[in-house]
Design a protein around this motif. Structure first.
Motif, PDB file in Angstrom:
ATOM      1  N   LEU A 141       0.834  -1.308   0.070  1.00 26.10           N
ATOM      2  CA  LEU A 141      -0.147  -0.010  -0.041  1.00 26.10           C
ATOM      3  C   LEU A 141       0.961   1.227   0.030  1.00 26.10           C
ATOM      4  O   LEU A 141       0.606   2.310  -0.806  1.00 26.10           O
ATOM      5  N   ARG A 142       1.929   1.194   0.777  1.00 25.48           N
ATOM      6  CA  ARG A 142       2.812   2.397   0.777  1.00 25.48           C
ATOM      7  C   ARG A 142       3.613   2.606  -0.559  1.00 25.48           C
ATOM      8  O   ARG A 142       3.577   3.711  -0.829  1.00 25.48           O
ATOM      9  N   GLU A 143       3.897   1.685  -1.040  1.00 30.15           N
ATOM     10  CA  GLU A 143       4.643   1.607  -2.433  1.00 30.15           C
ATOM     11  C   GLU A 143       3.643   1.989  -3.489  1.00 30.15           C
ATOM     12  O   GLU A 143       4.184   2.142  -4.785  1.00 30.15           O
ATOM     13  N   GLY A 144       2.411   1.810  -3.668  1.00 30.68           N
ATOM     14  CA  GLY A 144       1.423   2.197  -4.585  1.00 30.68           C
ATOM     15  C   GLY A 144       1.182   0.881  -5.303  1.00 30.68           C
ATOM     16  O   GLY A 144       0.859   0.868  -6.305  1.00 30.68           O
ATOM     17  N   ARG A 145       1.655  -0.411  -5.023  1.00 30.90           N
ATOM     18  CA  ARG A 145       1.451  -1.621  -5.770  1.00 30.90           C
ATOM     19  C   ARG A 145      -0.050  -2.035  -5.386  1.00 30.90           C
ATOM     20  O   ARG A 145      -0.760  -2.569  -6.392  1.00 30.90           O
ATOM     21  N   LEU A 146      -0.475  -1.678  -4.527  1.00 30.56           N
ATOM     22  CA  LEU A 146      -2.128  -2.131  -4.179  1.00 30.56           C
ATOM     23  C   LEU A 146      -2.687  -0.731  -3.611  1.00 30.56           C
ATOM     24  O   LEU A 146      -1.869   0.064  -3.105  1.00 30.56           O
ATOM     25  N   ALA A 147      -3.872  -0.686  -3.452  1.00 34.60           N
ATOM     26  CA  ALA A 147      -4.669   0.397  -2.919  1.00 34.60           C
ATOM     27  C   ALA A 147      -5.868  -0.149  -2.382  1.00 34.60           C
ATOM     28  O   ALA A 147      -6.402  -1.337  -2.589  1.00 34.60           O
ATOM     29  N   GLU A 148      -6.310   0.517  -1.402  1.00 31.69           N
ATOM     30  CA  GLU A 148      -7.513   0.067  -0.503  1.00 31.69           C
ATOM     31  C   GLU A 148      -8.741   0.319  -1.237  1.00 31.69           C
ATOM     32  O   GLU A 148      -8.744   1.480  -1.968  1.00 31.69           O
ATOM     33  N   VAL A 149      -9.561  -0.496  -1.014  1.00 36.63           N
ATOM     34  CA  VAL A 149     -11.046  -0.454  -1.543  1.00 36.63           C
ATOM     35  C   VAL A 149     -12.105  -0.226  -0.273  1.00 36.63           C
ATOM     36  O   VAL A 149     -12.128  -0.783   0.490  1.00 36.63           O
ATOM     37  N   ALA A 150     -12.680   1.026  -0.611  1.00 34.33           N
ATOM     38  CA  ALA A 150     -13.669   1.299   0.259  1.00 34.33           C
ATOM     39  C   ALA A 150     -15.038   0.432   0.228  1.00 34.33           C
ATOM     40  O   ALA A 150     -15.478   0.449  -1.020  1.00 34.33           O
ATOM     41  N   GLY A 151     -15.433  -0.048   1.170  1.00 33.15           N
ATOM     42  CA  GLY A 151     -16.566  -0.793   1.123  1.00 33.15           C
ATOM     43  C   GLY A 151     -17.344  -1.246   2.531  1.00 33.15           C
ATOM     44  O   GLY A 151     -16.983  -0.383   3.471  1.00 33.15           O
ATOM     45  N   PRO A 152     -17.915  -2.256   2.537  1.00 33.94           N
ATOM     46  CA  PRO A 152     -18.445  -2.775   3.957  1.00 33.94           C
ATOM     47  C   PRO A 152     -17.508  -2.806   4.855  1.00 33.94           C
ATOM     48  O   PRO A 152     -16.129  -3.334   4.542  1.00 33.94           O
ATOM     49  N   ARG A 153     -17.715  -2.528   6.137  1.00 31.11           N
ATOM     50  CA  ARG A 153     -16.856  -2.461   7.246  1.00 31.11           C
ATOM     51  C   ARG A 153     -16.545  -4.334   7.283  1.00 31.11           C
ATOM     52  O   ARG A 153     -17.559  -5.142   7.465  1.00 31.11           O
ATOM     53  N   ILE A 154     -15.293  -4.708   7.438  1.00 33.14           N
ATOM     54  CA  ILE A 154     -14.848  -5.979   7.799  1.00 33.14           C
ATOM     55  C   ILE A 154     -14.474  -6.226   9.187  1.00 33.14           C
ATOM     56  O   ILE A 154     -13.120  -5.566   9.509  1.00 33.14           O
ATOM     57  N   PRO A 155     -15.044  -6.732  10.067  1.00 31.52           N
ATOM     58  CA  PRO A 155     -14.363  -6.883  11.512  1.00 31.52           C
ATOM     59  C   PRO A 155     -12.929  -7.341  11.464  1.00 31.52           C
ATOM     60  O   PRO A 155     -12.429  -8.282  10.818  1.00 31.52           O
ATOM     61  N   ASP A 156     -12.140  -6.802  12.628  1.00 34.20           N
ATOM     62  CA  ASP A 156     -11.016  -7.304  12.782  1.00 34.20           C
ATOM     63  C   ASP A 156     -10.939  -9.004  13.164  1.00 34.20           C
ATOM     64  O   ASP A 156     -12.028  -9.295  13.552  1.00 34.20           O
ATOM     65  N   VAL A 157      -9.795  -9.450  12.940  1.00 31.86           N
ATOM     66  CA  VAL A 157      -9.763 -11.053  13.080  1.00 31.86           C
ATOM     67  C   VAL A 157      -9.119 -11.163  14.372  1.00 31.86           C
ATOM     68  O   VAL A 157      -7.755 -10.683  14.618  1.00 31.86           O
ATOM     69  N   PRO A 158      -9.626 -11.765  15.449  1.00 33.68           N
ATOM     70  CA  PRO A 158      -8.782 -11.854  16.756  1.00 33.68           C
ATOM     71  C   PRO A 158      -7.598 -12.809  16.480  1.00 33.68           C
ATOM     72  O   PRO A 158      -7.429 -13.624  15.836  1.00 33.68           O
ATOM     73  N   VAL A 159      -6.397 -12.812  17.519  1.00 37.84           N
ATOM     74  CA  VAL A 159      -5.436 -13.356  17.757  1.00 37.84           C
ATOM     75  C   VAL A 159      -5.478 -14.107  18.802  1.00 37.84           C
ATOM     76  O   VAL A 159      -5.440 -13.419  19.883  1.00 37.84           O
ATOM     77  N   HIS A 160      -5.630 -15.353  18.921  1.00 49.49           N
ATOM     78  CA  HIS A 160      -5.528 -16.063  20.191  1.00 49.49           C
ATOM     79  C   HIS A 160      -4.400 -16.957  20.170  1.00 49.49           C
ATOM     80  O   HIS A 160      -4.014 -17.484  19.396  1.00 49.49           O
ATOM     81  N   LEU A 161      -3.731 -16.977  21.546  1.00 48.82           N
ATOM     82  CA  LEU A 161      -2.815 -17.668  22.173  1.00 48.82           C
ATOM     83  C   LEU A 161      -3.240 -18.844  22.740  1.00 48.82           C
ATOM     84  O   LEU A 161      -3.993 -18.792  23.687  1.00 48.82           O
ATOM     85  N   VAL A 162      -2.990 -20.114  22.287  1.00 47.51           N
ATOM     86  CA  VAL A 162      -3.565 -21.378  22.772  1.00 47.51           C
ATOM     87  C   VAL A 162      -2.408 -22.211  22.952  1.00 47.51           C
ATOM     88  O   VAL A 162      -1.414 -22.660  22.681  1.00 47.51           O
ATOM     89  N   ARG A 163      -2.787 -23.310  24.057  1.00 41.29           N
ATOM     90  CA  ARG A 163      -2.010 -24.049  24.516  1.00 41.29           C
ATOM     91  C   ARG A 163      -2.769 -25.266  25.142  1.00 41.29           C
ATOM     92  O   ARG A 163      -4.279 -25.122  25.260  1.00 41.29           O
ATOM     93  N   LEU A 164      -2.147 -26.626  25.262  1.00 39.46           N
ATOM     94  CA  LEU A 164      -3.032 -27.693  25.835  1.00 39.46           C
ATOM     95  C   LEU A 164      -3.219 -27.547  27.256  1.00 39.46           C
ATOM     96  O   LEU A 164      -2.177 -27.293  28.037  1.00 39.46           O
ATOM     97  N   SER A 165      -4.255 -27.528  27.831  1.00 38.09           N
ATOM     98  CA  SER A 165      -4.534 -27.093  29.192  1.00 38.09           C
ATOM     99  C   SER A 165      -3.835 -28.118  30.066  1.00 38.09           C
ATOM    100  O   SER A 165      -3.568 -27.583  31.271  1.00 38.09           O
ATOM    101  N   ARG A 166      -3.854 -29.404  29.809  1.00 37.37           N
ATOM    102  CA  ARG A 166      -3.237 -30.310  30.826  1.00 37.37           C
ATOM    103  C   ARG A 166      -1.774 -30.345  30.936  1.00 37.37           C
ATOM    104  O   ARG A 166      -1.080 -31.081  31.718  1.00 37.37           O
ATOM    105  N   ARG A 167      -1.110 -29.582  30.101  1.00 39.83           N
ATOM    106  CA  ARG A 167       0.407 -29.629  29.870  1.00 39.83           C
ATOM    107  C   ARG A 167       1.155 -28.629  30.746  1.00 39.83           C
ATOM    108  O   ARG A 167       0.785 -27.594  30.704  1.00 39.83           O
ATOM    109  N   TRP A 168       2.052 -28.996  31.466  1.00 42.28           N
ATOM    110  CA  TRP A 168       2.684 -28.105  32.318  1.00 42.28           C
ATOM    111  C   TRP A 168       3.504 -27.058  31.457  1.00 42.28           C
ATOM    112  O   TRP A 168       4.255 -27.497  30.408  1.00 42.28           O
ATOM    113  N   LEU A 169       3.613 -25.765  31.844  1.00 40.45           N
ATOM    114  CA  LEU A 169       4.473 -24.889  31.127  1.00 40.45           C
ATOM    115  C   LEU A 169       5.502 -24.608  31.807  1.00 40.45           C
ATOM    116  O   LEU A 169       5.985 -24.501  32.864  1.00 40.45           O
ATOM    117  N   SER A 170       6.790 -24.836  30.953  1.00 34.90           N
ATOM    118  CA  SER A 170       7.836 -24.826  31.248  1.00 34.90           C
ATOM    119  C   SER A 170       8.345 -23.469  31.551  1.00 34.90           C
ATOM    120  O   SER A 170       7.582 -22.588  30.820  1.00 34.90           O
TER     121      SER A 170
END
Length: 299
Positions: free
Chosen positions: A253-282
């Motif tokens: 976007l900064r270099e002009g190779r792509l440009a943003e398209v104005a349109g319907p709002r698209i919700p942000d996608v969450p980032v989840h940090l996940v681990r196995l519950s029963r496993r001890w964390l070192s």
């Protein structure tokens, strides 16, 4: 009981292959065979069915795998406690699974920060999709996973939302929908375009595809790629549109190779940090966990 036998057992249960197990544990294949036979004799049960292409857990083996992992976790805790009592630096191997977006755009900064703060931690990045990541946690191949998903609800996993990635609709800089005089596009207008999206299973691409396919009277053209770079290149060449986390197209976007398209709002996608519950964390896994949280909070 020799915990080396349990480590060989859990590794073979995960890989399903004697050769792969030997390579991972730096053992001769004959040693792996001896370990398994010795453990089976000690426990009085056959743990694996030997097959032409590897080994498959028996019912007895499946019943024992969780307890074997618990014993190995206890051993790891003992070693960590002994090492910590000496005041030494945190060390250990940590494998983090994440999708292509985070592996390329976010995690290099985490690894660089950890090399400075905890040089004894050996961190490995494993690009993976959601299904493979969850399986990797359950099998022990992965210690931590980052998921770009709206929800991460699994009964045996612990998930914590640590951030959200903004999404953006983009096209080539000379596409009609990117002009400054262009009115924001609606779903009906967008559904008439050709979209190049990340593969099925990518939550934000699947969300956009559902919105486009729900438009009545229009058959949107959707092409799915296993590589974000492939989708991005097609769009930059003027072949259509895509939706991606802003961080992955920031330079384009900064270099002009792509440009943003104005349109319907698209919700942000969450980032989840996940681990196995029963496993001890070192201590090493805890250090990586804290660095991930700090990095994404700052980002």
């Amino acid at each position: 009981m020799d915990t080396r036998l349990l480590r060989t057992f859990t590794t073979l249960a995960r890989t399903g292959n004697f050769t792969a197990t030997a390579a991972e544990l730096h053992l001769a294949q004959s040693t792996v065979t001896v370990h398994i036979r010795t453990l089976e004799k000690d426990l009085g049960a056959r743990l694996f069915d030997r097959l032409p292409r590897g080994a498959k857990l028996t019912d007895a083996g499946r019943h024992l795998i969780t307890d074997a992992e618990a014993v190995l976790d206890a051993e790891a805790r003992l070693r960590a406690t002994a090492a910590g009592s000496g005041g030494g630096p945190v060390s250990g191997r940590v494998v983090v699974g994440a999708g292509e977006t985070l592996c390329s755009a976010r995690l290099p900064g985490v690894v660089a920060a950890l090399l400075r703060s905890h040089p004894g931690i050996d961190i490995h990045l494993h690009p993976t999709g959601t299904a493979e990541a969850v399986d990797g946690l359950r099998s022990g191949r992965l210690d931590l996973v980052l998921l770009l998903e709206e929800h991460a609800d699994y009964t045996d996993l612990t998930a914590e939302r640590i951030a959200a990635e903004p999404l953006v609709l983009v096209a080539a800089h000379d596409h009609p929908l990117t002009g400054q005089d262009s009115a924001p596009a609606g779903w009906k207008e967008l559904a008439q375009e050709h979209f190049f999206l990340h593969e099925q299973g990518c939550s934000y691409s699947d969300h956009l595809a559902r919105e486009l396919l729900a438009v009545p009277g229009v058959r949107p053209r959707l092409t799915r790629f296993g590589s974000i770079e492939a989708a991005r290149s097609c769009v930059a060449a003027g072949l259509g549109l895509t939706v991606m986390p802003r961080v992955t197209v920031k330079s384009a976007l900064r270099e002009g190779r792509l440009a943003e398209v104005a349109g319907p709002r698209i919700p942000d996608v969450p980032v989840h940090l996940v681990r196995l519950s029963r496993r001890w964390l070192s201590p090493a896994v805890r250090a990586v966990t804290e660095e991930l949280k700090q990095h994404f909070a700052a980002a």
